[in-house]
Scaffold this active site. Structure first.
Site, PDB file in Angstrom:
ATOM      1  N   LYS A  13       8.250 105.234  11.126  1.00 46.52           N
ATOM      2  CA  LYS A  13       7.311 104.952  12.211  1.00 46.52           C
ATOM      3  C   LYS A  13       5.941 105.487  11.812  1.00 46.52           C
ATOM      4  O   LYS A  13       5.804 106.674  11.460  1.00 46.52           O
ATOM      5  CB  LYS A  13       7.814 105.645  13.476  1.00 46.52           C
ATOM      6  CG  LYS A  13       7.417 104.988  14.768  1.00 46.52           C
ATOM      7  CD  LYS A  13       8.153 105.691  15.903  1.00 46.52           C
ATOM      8  CE  LYS A  13       7.795 105.131  17.251  1.00 46.52           C
ATOM      9  NZ  LYS A  13       8.315 105.987  18.330  1.00 46.52           N
TER      10      LYS A  13
HETATM   11  O1  G3P Z   1       8.465 105.897  21.348  1.00 45.36           O
HETATM   12  C1  G3P Z   1       7.202 106.198  21.856  1.00 45.36           C
HETATM   13  C2  G3P Z   1       6.951 105.877  23.315  1.00 45.36           C
HETATM   14  O2  G3P Z   1       7.988 105.186  23.887  1.00 45.36           O
HETATM   15  C3  G3P Z   1       6.374 106.993  24.089  1.00 45.36           C
HETATM   16  O3  G3P Z   1       6.558 106.898  25.478  1.00 45.36           O
HETATM   17  O4  G3P Z   1       6.549 107.847  27.737  1.00 45.36           O
HETATM   18  O5  G3P Z   1       5.557 109.164  25.821  1.00 45.36           O
HETATM   19  O6  G3P Z   1       4.394 107.163  26.702  1.00 45.36           O
HETATM   20  P1  G3P Z   1       5.718 107.814  26.475  1.00 45.36           P
END
Ligand code: G3P
Length: 220
Positions: free
Chosen positions: A86
């Site tokens: 990633k």
């Molecule tokens: O995988 C990364 C992403 O899904 C992050 O989510 O909730 O931290 O904005 P969030």
């Protein structure tokens, strides 16, 4: 639409895998930190996830320079055959993605917020592109509108290699429903959201009624 789990928690991954629907896992440094993960155990932890989930498992790089990102990515990709590296969308990340893709390593470009970022990630060779939905909502923008535009734009082109859109930063059921209706290839969801997605009050009520009626059948 495939379901990925957005977590570094092994019990959550085991549980979702047991439901038969887990197509992949996405992790990031914040999710790993949330598990109390240490640097020394990071690679072993990714390997443990890869043993539970045989689909693509995203492990994120934290370097900022292309050569360092590539070196990190090569190391991560060597941990298991299903590791996906990633990499954040940024100029150095694009350059690293190009190099990793040329080496046959699958890349998931993350922190993607705009149509041009997604197109550029795909052109650089990314196998997955992860537009963030919830973080737009956090700043009072419509994350789903951004996601819809991005999917339409991505579907306009053939990138010469497979590219899948992962709806990420998913916070609730409606994000998942909309992502599916928009034709996102994948939604990566926190376990708490996955648990809610499988439930509906009418399912519970229907089950209660069936069980009550079955008691009548047994006593007849
Ligand atoms: O995988 C990364 C992403 O899904 C992050 O989510 O909730 O931290 O904005 P969030």
């Amino acid at each position: 639409m495939k379901f990925f789990l957005d977590t570094a928690n092994l019990r959550e991954i085991e549980e979702a895998a047991s439901w038969g629907l887990l197509a992949g896992v996405t992790t990031n440094p914040s999710l790993y930190a949330r598990e109390g993960g240490s640097l020394a155990d990071f690679h072993a932890h990714i390997q443990r996830i890869c043993e539970i989930c045989d689909g693509p498992v995203s492990a994120e790089t934290v370097s900022l320079k292309r050569d360092d990102i590539v070196a990190e990515g090569v190391e991560l990709a060597a941990l298991a055959p299903n590791v996906v590296v990633k990499v954040p969308v940024m100029p150095e990340g694009l350059a690293a993605t190009k190099s990793l893709a040329e080496q046959g390593i699958d890349v998931n470009m993350t922190l993607c917020f705009t149509v041009p970022q997604a197109l550029m990630a795909a052109r650089a060779g990314a196998r997955y592109v992860s537009p963030f939905v919830g973080r737009f909502d956090d700043i009072s923008e419509d994350g789903l509108e951004h996601l819809g535009n991005l999917i339409v734009a991505m579907n306009n082109y053939d990138f010469g290699h497979p590219v899948e859109v992962i709806a990420a930063s998913v916070r609730h059921n409606q994000h998942v429903v909309a992502a599916a209706l928009m034709g996102a290839d994948i939604a990566t969801v926190p376990f708490g959201v996955l648990e809610k997605l499988v439930k509906h009050p009418l399912t519970d009520r229907g089950l209660e009624a069936f069980l009550a009626d079955w008691e009548k059948v047994k006593n007849a």
